[in-house]
Design an enzyme around this catalytic site. Sequence first.
Site, PDB file in Angstrom:
ATOM      1  N   GLY A  34       0.842  -1.208   0.000  1.00 52.22           N
ATOM      2  CA  GLY A  34       0.000   0.000   0.000  1.00 52.22           C
ATOM      3  C   GLY A  34       0.869   1.247   0.000  1.00 52.22           C
ATOM      4  O   GLY A  34       0.714   2.145  -0.843  1.00 52.22           O
ATOM      5  N   HIS A  35       1.827   1.284   0.924  1.00 54.23           N
ATOM      6  CA  HIS A  35       2.750   2.427   0.972  1.00 54.23           C
ATOM      7  C   HIS A  35       3.538   2.524  -0.344  1.00 54.23           C
ATOM      8  O   HIS A  35       3.707   3.605  -0.903  1.00 54.23           O
ATOM      9  CB  HIS A  35       3.773   2.257   2.100  1.00 54.23           C
ATOM     10  N   GLY A 147      -3.199   7.613   1.013  1.00 55.57           N
ATOM     11  CA  GLY A 147      -4.029   6.482   0.608  1.00 55.57           C
ATOM     12  C   GLY A 147      -5.481   6.695   1.025  1.00 55.57           C
ATOM     13  O   GLY A 147      -5.730   7.137   2.153  1.00 55.57           O
TER      14      GLY A 147
HETATM   15  P1  AMP Z   1       0.625   4.975   7.606  1.00 58.22           P
HETATM   16  O1  AMP Z   1       2.033   4.515   7.584  1.00 58.22           O
HETATM   17  O2  AMP Z   1      -0.351   3.964   8.089  1.00 58.22           O
HETATM   18  O3  AMP Z   1       0.467   6.332   8.239  1.00 58.22           O
HETATM   19  O4  AMP Z   1       0.244   5.184   6.082  1.00 58.22           O
HETATM   20  C1  AMP Z   1       0.980   6.042   5.240  1.00 58.22           C
HETATM   21  C2  AMP Z   1       0.188   6.281   3.993  1.00 58.22           C
HETATM   22  O5  AMP Z   1      -0.032   5.043   3.320  1.00 58.22           O
HETATM   23  C3  AMP Z   1      -1.199   6.867   4.289  1.00 58.22           C
HETATM   24  O6  AMP Z   1      -1.481   7.879   3.334  1.00 58.22           O
HETATM   25  C4  AMP Z   1      -2.097   5.683   4.148  1.00 58.22           C
HETATM   26  O7  AMP Z   1      -3.405   6.017   3.776  1.00 58.22           O
HETATM   27  C5  AMP Z   1      -1.402   4.910   3.028  1.00 58.22           C
HETATM   28  N1  AMP Z   1      -1.825   3.517   3.045  1.00 58.22           N
HETATM   29  C6  AMP Z   1      -1.840   2.678   4.111  1.00 58.22           C
HETATM   30  N2  AMP Z   1      -2.351   1.477   3.766  1.00 58.22           N
HETATM   31  C7  AMP Z   1      -2.696   1.567   2.462  1.00 58.22           C
HETATM   32  C8  AMP Z   1      -3.286   0.655   1.539  1.00 58.22           C
HETATM   33  N3  AMP Z   1      -3.643  -0.581   1.879  1.00 58.22           N
HETATM   34  N4  AMP Z   1      -3.489   1.074   0.268  1.00 58.22           N
HETATM   35  C9  AMP Z   1      -3.128   2.341  -0.099  1.00 58.22           C
HETATM   36  N5  AMP Z   1      -2.568   3.238   0.725  1.00 58.22           N
HETATM   37  C10 AMP Z   1      -2.349   2.864   1.989  1.00 58.22           C
END
Ligand code: AMP
Length: 285
Positions: A34-35, A147
Amino acid sequence: MKVIGKTAELQKVIRELDMHPAGFVPTMGALHEGHLSLVRNAVNNCPLTIVSIYVNPTQFNDKNDLKKYPRTLETDLGLLKDVLRENDLVFTPDDREIYPEPDTRIFHFGNLDKVMEAAQRPGHFNGVAQVVSRLFDIVMPDIAYFGIKDFQQVAVIKELVKQKKYNIRIIGNPIIREKDGLAMSSRNTLLEKSIRKKAPVIFRTITSAANMSDSKDIPELKNFIKSEIEKEEEFKLEYFEVVDELELKPISSSKEKIKGMKYYGCIAVKAGKIRLIDNIEFPLV
Ligand code: AMP
């Protein structure tokens, strides 16, 4: 790629490179596909990409959640090495770099600050706004990638950009899922095996609900979702709401829909001890 921990050094390198548009991907690490999809999007569209890895304490309303949050910096850097180019930057600050002084700023986001995640996690979006505004001030990107897995967060960031008059384009990227449909999340690794196995029920159920939304109205769909989710032992529905994409106002009947506006079904589930969120366009298009 170059890994930089200090704010002053990062700013100096960005200034010297002077490459635009500069794309920015803020993360809390424990990176997954995702990241990486966000990072690839930035790399494909920006001659300079900056990825930050920082677990922001001010957005954790649950201190135990902060303690448990997975930290896998070496693996993260290995994954980024395969995606980033020579000039691209990874910012890995510590707390002192981000908050040389305690951040006491209070943000107001109207309805965005009251519903769904905001109601369940008091102070969460204030912490998100603190860290993102601090990172935007440091990095000064032209484009920032988020995301839509964190649907409400994207709306909050867009509002933050408006309020603080940042000249930054916010791009919302699609949700990347595991093969079984579970939305990828750093917290998935914390799920017990038996719970992880059952977790696809979340996406399966909201997909069924979205498919039924022509013939069944929202209260009926909410009942359906609650009963399907809670059929699984240790799964508890926190909320399911159908909201518009701009103000995130929950509607209680599809009759309230405004023509031309997109709606999303947003869900939060407590799966064992771990909270999982997901969303889907409603109805499916
Ligand atoms: P985080 O590390 O959880 O703060 O996420 C960092 C970025 O990655 C944020 O913009 C999230 O929305 C995005 N993100 C996390 N999981 C996913 C996913 N499964 N698909 C797309 N983007 C994601």
